[in-house]
Design a protein around this motif. Structure first.
Motif, short mmCIF file in Angstrom:
data_model
loop_
_atom_site.label_atom_id
_atom_site.label_comp_id
_atom_site.label_asym_id
_atom_site.label_seq_id
_atom_site.Cartn_x
_atom_site.Cartn_y
_atom_site.Cartn_z
N ASP A 146 0.73 -1.21 -0.07
CA ASP A 146 -0.01 0.29 0.02
C ASP A 146 0.85 1.49 0.05
OD1 ASP A 146 -2.27 -1.50 -0.14
OD2 ASP A 146 -2.57 -1.54 2.26
N GLU A 147 2.04 1.30 0.79
CA GLU A 147 2.76 2.26 0.87
C GLU A 147 3.58 2.63 -0.29
OE1 GLU A 147 4.98 2.03 4.38
OE2 GLU A 147 3.09 2.28 5.83
N LYS A 148 4.42 1.67 -0.82
CA LYS A 148 5.46 1.99 -1.91
C LYS A 148 5.04 1.76 -3.24
CE LYS A 148 9.57 1.04 1.02
NZ LYS A 148 10.82 0.26 1.15
N TYR A 149 4.01 0.80 -3.31
CA TYR A 149 3.69 0.09 -4.71
C TYR A 149 2.11 0.31 -5.13
CZ TYR A 149 8.05 -2.08 -4.07
OH TYR A 149 9.38 -2.37 -3.48
N ALA A 150 1.52 1.23 -4.55
CA ALA A 150 0.04 1.60 -4.68
C ALA A 150 -0.78 0.24 -4.96
CB ALA A 150 -0.03 2.52 -5.77
N SER A 152 -0.03 -2.71 -5.56
CA SER A 152 -0.11 -3.52 -6.79
C SER A 152 1.23 -4.43 -6.51
CB SER A 152 0.17 -2.76 -7.84
OG SER A 152 0.63 -3.50 -9.19
#
Length: 82
Positions: free
Chosen positions: A36-40, A42
């Motif tokens: 959730d924080e770094k890769y939206a 995905s």
């Protein structure tokens, strides 16, 4: 047909992304937080970044080996006067 190929590639990348993040962070709750924080959110994006980093690292190692190879053989040829 192209849409199906895209879906299959995304599924494979998502699996690779989850596997890499699970190996790195260990727990599923931490993996979800990092996604959730770094890769939206995905896992496929995480896999793309991982794969690109592997290619970049491999290229850097190959370049370092090539430079060392050239320097060593330049020194050997200079010393032996061939």
């Amino acid at each position: 047909m192209e849409g199906l190929a895209f879906v299959v590639v995304e599924l494979i990348l998502a699996a690779i992304g989850w596997a890499c993040l699970l190996i790195r962070y260990g727990r599923i709750d931490r993996v979800q937080k990092i996604l959730d924080e770094k890769y939206a959110g995905s896992a496929a994006a995480a896999a793309r970044i991982f794969i690109l980093n592997v290619f970049a690292g491999t290229g850097a190692v190959v370049m370092i080996i090539a430079v060392i190879y050239v320097i060593v053989f330049w020194i050997i040829n200079s010393v032996t006067n061939k």
